[in-house]
Design a protein around this motif. Structure first.
Motif, PDB file in Angstrom:
ATOM      1  N   THR A 138     -34.205 -15.249 -10.303  1.00  0.00           N
ATOM      2  CA  THR A 138     -33.733 -16.546 -10.790  1.00  0.00           C
ATOM      3  C   THR A 138     -34.935 -17.492 -10.792  1.00  0.00           C
ATOM      4  OG1 THR A 138     -32.022 -18.235 -10.510  1.00  0.00           O
ATOM      5  CG2 THR A 138     -33.020 -17.363  -8.491  1.00  0.00           C
ATOM      6  N   THR A 139     -34.685 -18.764 -11.081  1.00  0.00           N
ATOM      7  CA  THR A 139     -35.758 -19.763 -11.048  1.00  0.00           C
ATOM      8  C   THR A 139     -35.574 -20.644  -9.819  1.00  0.00           C
ATOM      9  OG1 THR A 139     -34.569 -21.507 -12.239  1.00  0.00           O
ATOM     10  CG2 THR A 139     -35.699 -19.829 -13.579  1.00  0.00           C
ATOM     11  N   LYS A 140     -36.471 -21.594  -9.635  1.00  0.00           N
ATOM     12  CA  LYS A 140     -36.347 -22.517  -8.505  1.00  0.00           C
ATOM     13  C   LYS A 140     -35.344 -23.633  -8.782  1.00  0.00           C
ATOM     14  CE  LYS A 140     -40.325 -25.337  -9.884  1.00  0.00           C
ATOM     15  NZ  LYS A 140     -41.630 -25.838  -9.453  1.00  0.00           N
ATOM     16  N   PHE A 141     -34.830 -23.712 -10.006  1.00  0.00           N
ATOM     17  CA  PHE A 141     -33.883 -24.750 -10.378  1.00  0.00           C
ATOM     18  C   PHE A 141     -32.456 -24.213 -10.239  1.00  0.00           C
ATOM     19  CE2 PHE A 141     -37.763 -25.444 -12.850  1.00  0.00           C
ATOM     20  CZ  PHE A 141     -38.116 -26.691 -12.349  1.00  0.00           C
ATOM     21  N   PRO A 142     -31.550 -24.955  -9.594  1.00  0.00           N
ATOM     22  CA  PRO A 142     -30.190 -24.453  -9.387  1.00  0.00           C
ATOM     23  C   PRO A 142     -29.392 -24.415 -10.692  1.00  0.00           C
ATOM     24  CG  PRO A 142     -30.370 -26.714  -8.597  1.00  0.00           C
ATOM     25  CD  PRO A 142     -31.758 -26.280  -9.003  1.00  0.00           C
ATOM     26  N   ASP A 143     -28.862 -23.251 -11.031  1.00  0.00           N
ATOM     27  CA  ASP A 143     -28.112 -23.072 -12.268  1.00  0.00           C
ATOM     28  C   ASP A 143     -26.902 -23.994 -12.367  1.00  0.00           C
ATOM     29  OD1 ASP A 143     -29.877 -21.102 -13.112  1.00  0.00           O
ATOM     30  OD2 ASP A 143     -28.685 -19.477 -12.272  1.00  0.00           O
ATOM     31  N   LYS A 144     -26.214 -24.224 -11.255  1.00  0.00           N
ATOM     32  CA  LYS A 144     -25.045 -25.116 -11.273  1.00  0.00           C
ATOM     33  C   LYS A 144     -25.440 -26.562 -10.978  1.00  0.00           C
ATOM     34  CE  LYS A 144     -21.487 -21.715 -10.638  1.00  0.00           C
ATOM     35  NZ  LYS A 144     -20.249 -21.324 -10.002  1.00  0.00           N
ATOM     36  N   ARG A 145     -26.725 -26.779 -10.812  1.00  0.00           N
ATOM     37  CA  ARG A 145     -27.295 -28.122 -10.637  1.00  0.00           C
ATOM     38  C   ARG A 145     -26.690 -28.884  -9.453  1.00  0.00           C
ATOM     39  NH1 ARG A 145     -30.400 -29.388 -15.522  1.00  0.00           N
ATOM     40  NH2 ARG A 145     -30.493 -31.510 -14.751  1.00  0.00           N
ATOM     41  N   LEU A 205     -19.342 -18.953   2.701  1.00  0.00           N
ATOM     42  CA  LEU A 205     -19.302 -20.208   1.954  1.00  0.00           C
ATOM     43  C   LEU A 205     -19.719 -20.043   0.492  1.00  0.00           C
ATOM     44  CD1 LEU A 205     -18.636 -23.226   2.051  1.00  0.00           C
ATOM     45  CD2 LEU A 205     -21.041 -23.625   2.629  1.00  0.00           C
ATOM     46  N   PRO A 206     -20.871 -19.425   0.202  1.00  0.00           N
ATOM     47  CA  PRO A 206     -21.219 -19.255  -1.215  1.00  0.00           C
ATOM     48  C   PRO A 206     -20.173 -18.453  -1.993  1.00  0.00           C
ATOM     49  CG  PRO A 206     -23.136 -18.842   0.152  1.00  0.00           C
ATOM     50  CD  PRO A 206     -21.958 -18.967   1.077  1.00  0.00           C
ATOM     51  N   ARG A 207     -19.633 -17.415  -1.375  1.00  0.00           N
ATOM     52  CA  ARG A 207     -18.621 -16.612  -2.072  1.00  0.00           C
ATOM     53  C   ARG A 207     -17.346 -17.411  -2.306  1.00  0.00           C
ATOM     54  NH1 ARG A 207     -21.793 -12.688  -1.996  1.00  0.00           N
ATOM     55  NH2 ARG A 207     -22.085 -10.859  -0.753  1.00  0.00           N
ATOM     56  N   SER A 208     -16.972 -18.238  -1.331  1.00  0.00           N
ATOM     57  CA  SER A 208     -15.748 -19.037  -1.473  1.00  0.00           C
ATOM     58  C   SER A 208     -15.902 -20.138  -2.520  1.00  0.00           C
ATOM     59  CB  SER A 208     -15.337 -19.644  -0.130  1.00  0.00           C
ATOM     60  OG  SER A 208     -16.202 -20.704   0.233  1.00  0.00           O
ATOM     61  N   MET A 209     -17.150 -20.423  -2.904  1.00  0.00           N
ATOM     62  CA  MET A 209     -17.426 -21.447  -3.922  1.00  0.00           C
ATOM     63  C   MET A 209     -17.841 -20.829  -5.263  1.00  0.00           C
ATOM     64  SD  MET A 209     -19.545 -24.185  -1.584  1.00  0.00           S
ATOM     65  CE  MET A 209     -19.613 -25.442  -2.865  1.00  0.00           C
ATOM     66  N   ASN A 210     -17.758 -19.510  -5.356  1.00  0.00           N
ATOM     67  CA  ASN A 210     -18.170 -18.787  -6.563  1.00  0.00           C
ATOM     68  C   ASN A 210     -19.641 -19.044  -6.902  1.00  0.00           C
ATOM     69  OD1 ASN A 210     -17.786 -17.006  -8.734  1.00  0.00           O
ATOM     70  ND2 ASN A 210     -17.298 -18.679 -10.130  1.00  0.00           N
ATOM     71  N   LEU A 211     -20.482 -19.012  -5.874  1.00  0.00           N
ATOM     72  CA  LEU A 211     -21.917 -19.218  -6.065  1.00  0.00           C
ATOM     73  C   LEU A 211     -22.658 -17.890  -5.949  1.00  0.00           C
ATOM     74  CD1 LEU A 211     -22.482 -22.396  -3.872  1.00  0.00           C
ATOM     75  CD2 LEU A 211     -22.180 -22.287  -6.354  1.00  0.00           C
ATOM     76  N   ARG A 212     -23.582 -17.697  -6.846  1.00  0.00           N
ATOM     77  CA  ARG A 212     -24.467 -16.537  -6.803  1.00  0.00           C
ATOM     78  C   ARG A 212     -25.876 -17.032  -6.495  1.00  0.00           C
ATOM     79  NH1 ARG A 212     -23.143 -14.981 -12.621  1.00  0.00           N
ATOM     80  NH2 ARG A 212     -25.161 -15.939 -12.609  1.00  0.00           N
ATOM     81  N   ASN A 213     -26.759 -16.097  -6.249  1.00  0.00           N
ATOM     82  CA  ASN A 213     -28.155 -16.435  -6.020  1.00  0.00           C
ATOM     83  C   ASN A 213     -28.669 -17.258  -7.198  1.00  0.00           C
ATOM     84  OD1 ASN A 213     -30.468 -16.057  -4.281  1.00  0.00           O
ATOM     85  ND2 ASN A 213     -31.375 -14.925  -5.976  1.00  0.00           N
ATOM     86  N   GLY A 214     -29.252 -18.404  -6.903  1.00  0.00           N
ATOM     87  CA  GLY A 214     -29.806 -19.252  -7.947  1.00  0.00           C
ATOM     88  C   GLY A 214     -28.890 -20.363  -8.415  1.00  0.00           C
ATOM     89  N   ASP A 215     -27.631 -20.372  -7.965  1.00  0.00           N
ATOM     90  CA  ASP A 215     -26.692 -21.389  -8.424  1.00  0.00           C
ATOM     91  C   ASP A 215     -26.881 -22.746  -7.755  1.00  0.00           C
ATOM     92  OD1 ASP A 215     -25.426 -19.828 -10.297  1.00  0.00           O
ATOM     93  OD2 ASP A 215     -23.688 -19.370  -9.046  1.00  0.00           O
ATOM     94  N   ALA A 216     -27.330 -22.772  -6.493  1.00  0.00           N
ATOM     95  CA  ALA A 216     -27.382 -24.021  -5.737  1.00  0.00           C
ATOM     96  C   ALA A 216     -28.573 -24.030  -4.793  1.00  0.00           C
ATOM     97  CB  ALA A 216     -26.101 -24.196  -4.937  1.00  0.00           C
ATOM     98  N   LYS A 217     -29.042 -25.234  -4.497  1.00  0.00           N
ATOM     99  CA  LYS A 217     -29.979 -25.431  -3.396  1.00  0.00           C
ATOM    100  C   LYS A 217     -29.120 -25.553  -2.150  1.00  0.00           C
ATOM    101  CE  LYS A 217     -33.877 -25.545  -5.495  1.00  0.00           C
ATOM    102  NZ  LYS A 217     -34.814 -24.459  -5.241  1.00  0.00           N
ATOM    103  N   ILE A 218     -29.390 -24.765  -1.125  1.00  0.00           N
ATOM    104  CA  ILE A 218     -28.590 -24.798   0.091  1.00  0.00           C
ATOM    105  C   ILE A 218     -29.491 -25.173   1.268  1.00  0.00           C
ATOM    106  CG2 ILE A 218     -27.099 -23.519   1.664  1.00  0.00           C
ATOM    107  CD1 ILE A 218     -26.213 -21.819  -0.722  1.00  0.00           C
ATOM    108  N   ILE A 219     -29.134 -26.280   1.904  1.00  0.00           N
ATOM    109  CA  ILE A 219     -29.849 -26.786   3.071  1.00  0.00           C
ATOM    110  C   ILE A 219     -28.928 -26.572   4.267  1.00  0.00           C
ATOM    111  CG2 ILE A 219     -30.870 -28.826   4.146  1.00  0.00           C
ATOM    112  CD1 ILE A 219     -30.954 -30.010   1.203  1.00  0.00           C
ATOM    113  N   LYS A 220     -29.467 -26.036   5.339  1.00  0.00           N
ATOM    114  CA  LYS A 220     -28.651 -25.777   6.523  1.00  0.00           C
ATOM    115  C   LYS A 220     -29.218 -26.509   7.727  1.00  0.00           C
ATOM    116  CE  LYS A 220     -26.647 -21.450   5.224  1.00  0.00           C
ATOM    117  NZ  LYS A 220     -25.567 -20.788   5.913  1.00  0.00           N
TER     118      LYS A 220
END
Length: 190
Positions: free
Chosen positions: A25-32, A47-62
């Motif tokens: 993927t790229t460094k830009f989140p696909d779902k913005r 959490l990503p699965r429950s939100m229908n997120l795949r690799n590259g969809d979101a920036k995730i900060i923990k």
């Protein structure tokens, strides 16, 4: 064998077999979107699965508790960079039920630090330097209130674009169910 050697051995095979290709993927989140969530291990895949997120969809900060503790700390910096540099158009603050930060005992943590070799006199030095360890380490009593407070910190930050929706949610760490605490679309200033 150590944990590090196990990881490195697996990593060598992972790279050799080109298993990384399906994650390209790229460094830009696909779902913005940018998500601030807790570092709780139960949320890593759930959490990503429950939100229908795949690799590259979101920036995730923990971080512990998904809390923005300082308006000019590293968490807020990461959110602002995600919005202004990495094309995130929405912010999600996602806490969770049964969070360890809701039952944290700062005195016990400090005792554990001393037990592991931190010089007890250091805490006096920190206090005299204006650092309140109890405040710095403290958690929260109610995850809903904590999420609301972090949403307010992000939304009202002087450097945050007021047109960016900042949402607040609480996840169930067993099922992944999300409860909306703050619908950021209702607060956007156009």
């Amino acid at each position: 064998m150590t944990i590090l050697s196990d990881i490195l051995e697996f990593n060598d095979e992972f790279v050799k077999d080109k298993r990384y290709e399906k994650y390209a993927t790229t460094k830009f989140p696909d779902k913005r979107i940018v998500i601030l969530t807790c570092m709780d291990t139960r949320l890593t895949e759930l959490l990503p699965r429950s939100m229908n997120l795949r690799n590259g969809d979101a920036k995730i900060i923990k971080s512990a508790g998904a809390v923005v503790t300082h308006p000019f700390g590293g968490i807020m910096r990461s959110i602002l960079i995600s919005v202004y540099e990495l094309q995130a158009d929405e912010v999600f603050i996602i806490g969770h039920q049964d969070c360890g930060m809701s039952s944290i005992d700062t005195a016990t943590i400090i005792k554990d630090m001393v037990h592991r070799g931190i010089d007890e006199s250091l805490f006096k030095t920190l206090k005299n330097s204006g650092i309140d360890m109890e405040d710095w380490l403290r958690g929260f009593n109610d995850v809903t209130d904590s999420v609301k407070q972090s949403v307010d910190t992000v939304r009202n930050h002087p450097l945050m674009d007021p047109k960016v929706p900042v949402h607040g949610l609480v996840a169930n760490p067993e099922t992944g169910h999300l409860d909306v605490i703050v619908d950021g679309y209702n607060l956007v200033q156009y």
